[in-house]
Design a protein around this motif. Structure first.
Motif, PDB file in Angstrom:
ATOM      1  N   ALA A  80       0.797  -1.350   0.049  1.00 13.21           N
ATOM      2  CA  ALA A  80       0.038  -0.045  -0.179  1.00 13.21           C
ATOM      3  C   ALA A  80       0.990   1.035   0.032  1.00 13.21           C
ATOM      4  O   ALA A  80       0.626   2.242  -0.662  1.00 13.21           O
ATOM      5  N   ALA A  81       1.683   1.389   1.158  1.00 13.25           N
ATOM      6  CA  ALA A  81       2.889   2.525   0.764  1.00 13.25           C
ATOM      7  C   ALA A  81       3.627   2.707  -0.573  1.00 13.25           C
ATOM      8  O   ALA A  81       3.717   3.580  -1.149  1.00 13.25           O
ATOM      9  N   LEU A 119     -10.085   2.216 -15.519  1.00 12.85           N
ATOM     10  CA  LEU A 119      -8.671   1.949 -15.254  1.00 12.85           C
ATOM     11  C   LEU A 119      -8.285   2.662 -14.270  1.00 12.85           C
ATOM     12  O   LEU A 119      -8.447   3.811 -14.344  1.00 12.85           O
ATOM     13  N   SER A 120      -7.462   2.150 -13.333  1.00 16.14           N
ATOM     14  CA  SER A 120      -6.844   2.969 -12.307  1.00 16.14           C
ATOM     15  C   SER A 120      -5.283   2.855 -12.403  1.00 16.14           C
ATOM     16  O   SER A 120      -4.796   1.784 -12.439  1.00 16.14           O
ATOM     17  N   VAL A 121      -4.578   3.701 -12.730  1.00 20.56           N
ATOM     18  CA  VAL A 121      -3.203   3.638 -12.840  1.00 20.56           C
ATOM     19  C   VAL A 121      -2.434   4.365 -11.798  1.00 20.56           C
ATOM     20  O   VAL A 121      -2.735   5.464 -11.328  1.00 20.56           O
ATOM     21  N   ARG A 122      -1.228   3.811 -11.024  1.00 18.82           N
ATOM     22  CA  ARG A 122      -0.788   4.431 -10.095  1.00 18.82           C
ATOM     23  C   ARG A 122       0.971   4.188 -10.246  1.00 18.82           C
ATOM     24  O   ARG A 122       1.232   3.363 -10.705  1.00 18.82           O
ATOM     25  N   ASP A 123       1.527   5.307  -9.681  1.00 20.00           N
ATOM     26  CA  ASP A 123       2.654   5.280  -9.627  1.00 20.00           C
ATOM     27  C   ASP A 123       3.379   4.330  -8.469  1.00 20.00           C
ATOM     28  O   ASP A 123       2.743   4.009  -7.615  1.00 20.00           O
ATOM     29  N   VAL A 124       4.297   3.661  -8.925  1.00 22.16           N
ATOM     30  CA  VAL A 124       4.958   2.528  -7.905  1.00 22.16           C
ATOM     31  C   VAL A 124       6.189   3.240  -7.157  1.00 22.16           C
ATOM     32  O   VAL A 124       7.057   3.513  -8.095  1.00 22.16           O
ATOM     33  N   ASP A 125       6.230   3.319  -6.090  1.00 23.16           N
ATOM     34  CA  ASP A 125       7.413   3.878  -5.401  1.00 23.16           C
ATOM     35  C   ASP A 125       8.267   2.764  -4.486  1.00 23.16           C
ATOM     36  O   ASP A 125       7.757   2.568  -3.612  1.00 23.16           O
ATOM     37  N   ALA A 126       9.287   2.108  -5.167  1.00 20.63           N
ATOM     38  CA  ALA A 126       9.963   1.015  -4.606  1.00 20.63           C
ATOM     39  C   ALA A 126      10.585   1.412  -3.323  1.00 20.63           C
ATOM     40  O   ALA A 126      10.673   0.631  -2.461  1.00 20.63           O
ATOM     41  N   ALA A 127      10.906   2.624  -3.236  1.00 20.09           N
ATOM     42  CA  ALA A 127      11.601   2.956  -2.039  1.00 20.09           C
ATOM     43  C   ALA A 127      10.649   3.057  -0.677  1.00 20.09           C
ATOM     44  O   ALA A 127      10.994   2.626   0.424  1.00 20.09           O
ATOM     45  N   SER A 128       9.434   3.669  -1.056  1.00 22.77           N
ATOM     46  CA  SER A 128       8.510   3.459   0.109  1.00 22.77           C
ATOM     47  C   SER A 128       8.185   2.101   0.639  1.00 22.77           C
ATOM     48  O   SER A 128       7.777   2.074   1.740  1.00 22.77           O
ATOM     49  N   ILE A 160      13.551  -6.002   9.597  1.00 21.66           N
ATOM     50  CA  ILE A 160      14.420  -6.609   8.985  1.00 21.66           C
ATOM     51  C   ILE A 160      14.886  -5.649   7.909  1.00 21.66           C
ATOM     52  O   ILE A 160      14.115  -4.883   7.252  1.00 21.66           O
ATOM     53  N   GLU A 161      16.231  -5.360   7.629  1.00 14.72           N
ATOM     54  CA  GLU A 161      16.644  -4.663   6.438  1.00 14.72           C
ATOM     55  C   GLU A 161      16.368  -5.214   5.210  1.00 14.72           C
ATOM     56  O   GLU A 161      16.888  -6.240   4.850  1.00 14.72           O
ATOM     57  N   ILE A 162      15.674  -4.558   4.482  1.00 12.92           N
ATOM     58  CA  ILE A 162      15.225  -5.028   3.359  1.00 12.92           C
ATOM     59  C   ILE A 162      15.919  -4.414   2.269  1.00 12.92           C
ATOM     60  O   ILE A 162      15.818  -3.170   1.963  1.00 12.92           O
ATOM     61  N   ARG A 163      16.555  -5.081   1.508  1.00 17.39           N
ATOM     62  CA  ARG A 163      17.354  -4.577   0.416  1.00 17.39           C
ATOM     63  C   ARG A 163      16.957  -4.908  -0.989  1.00 17.39           C
ATOM     64  O   ARG A 163      16.054  -5.883  -1.184  1.00 17.39           O
ATOM     65  N   ASP A 164      16.793  -3.948  -2.005  1.00 20.11           N
ATOM     66  CA  ASP A 164      16.360  -4.296  -3.328  1.00 20.11           C
ATOM     67  C   ASP A 164      17.238  -5.179  -4.176  1.00 20.11           C
ATOM     68  O   ASP A 164      18.283  -5.017  -4.388  1.00 20.11           O
ATOM     69  N   ASN A 165      16.511  -6.435  -4.186  1.00 19.77           N
ATOM     70  CA  ASN A 165      17.196  -7.456  -4.765  1.00 19.77           C
ATOM     71  C   ASN A 165      16.710  -7.749  -6.127  1.00 19.77           C
ATOM     72  O   ASN A 165      16.939  -8.737  -6.667  1.00 19.77           O
ATOM     73  N   GLY A 166      16.293  -6.668  -6.666  1.00 21.91           N
ATOM     74  CA  GLY A 166      15.917  -6.586  -8.035  1.00 21.91           C
ATOM     75  C   GLY A 166      14.246  -7.145  -8.107  1.00 21.91           C
ATOM     76  O   GLY A 166      13.757  -6.925  -9.251  1.00 21.91           O
ATOM     77  N   ALA A 167      13.701  -7.730  -7.134  1.00 25.60           N
ATOM     78  CA  ALA A 167      12.255  -8.062  -7.095  1.00 25.60           C
ATOM     79  C   ALA A 167      11.491  -7.061  -7.138  1.00 25.60           C
ATOM     80  O   ALA A 167      10.163  -7.267  -7.458  1.00 25.60           O
ATOM     81  N   LEU A 168      11.855  -5.831  -6.754  1.00 23.29           N
ATOM     82  CA  LEU A 168      10.733  -4.737  -6.471  1.00 23.29           C
ATOM     83  C   LEU A 168      10.289  -4.292  -7.624  1.00 23.29           C
ATOM     84  O   LEU A 168       9.248  -3.637  -7.714  1.00 23.29           O
ATOM     85  N   LEU A 169      11.139  -4.262  -8.707  1.00 26.67           N
ATOM     86  CA  LEU A 169      10.531  -3.615  -9.947  1.00 26.67           C
ATOM     87  C   LEU A 169      10.686  -4.607 -11.045  1.00 26.67           C
ATOM     88  O   LEU A 169      10.486  -4.109 -12.242  1.00 26.67           O
ATOM     89  N   ALA A 170      10.507  -5.949 -10.622  1.00 25.83           N
ATOM     90  CA  ALA A 170      10.691  -6.980 -11.853  1.00 25.83           C
ATOM     91  C   ALA A 170       9.274  -7.164 -12.229  1.00 25.83           C
ATOM     92  O   ALA A 170       8.413  -6.684 -11.597  1.00 25.83           O
TER      93      ALA A 170
END
Length: 87
Positions: A34-35, A57-66, A77-87
């Motif tokens: 949701a964030a 249609l509903s289009v939203r921006d995705v903020d991977a950092a949020s 847990i420290e979550i690191r971007d392992n590429g899954a956030l934008l895959a």
């Protein structure tokens, strides 16, 4: 990145992040998702989805950092971007 929101797409994204971050609770992932879509919490996302007519249609921006920050905050847990956030 932008994403088309629908109940089916949200369910698919939730399943994908469950596989990408298995050591986190589903409720934490839902709040983080949701964030990432710009909502204060999962309840706000669900209310928004319920208010949008199915034919619109509903289009939203995705903020991977949020997403990442909120999941880290909730899970402890420290979550690191392992590429899954934008895959």
């Amino acid at each position: 990145m932008r994403i088309l929101l629908s109940d089916q797409i949200i369910a698919s994204v939730r399943a994908s992040i469950g596989e990408a971050f298995p050591g986190t609770k589903a409720s934490h992932r839902a709040e983080a998702l949701a964030a990432g879509f710009g909502f204060r919490n999962n309840g706000a996302l669900l209310a928004y989805m319920a208010s949008v007519p199915r034919h619109e249609l509903s289009v939203r921006d995705v903020d991977a950092a949020s997403f990442q920050a909120r999941l880290s905050e909730l899970s402890g847990i420290e979550i690191r971007d392992n590429g899954a956030l934008l895959a």
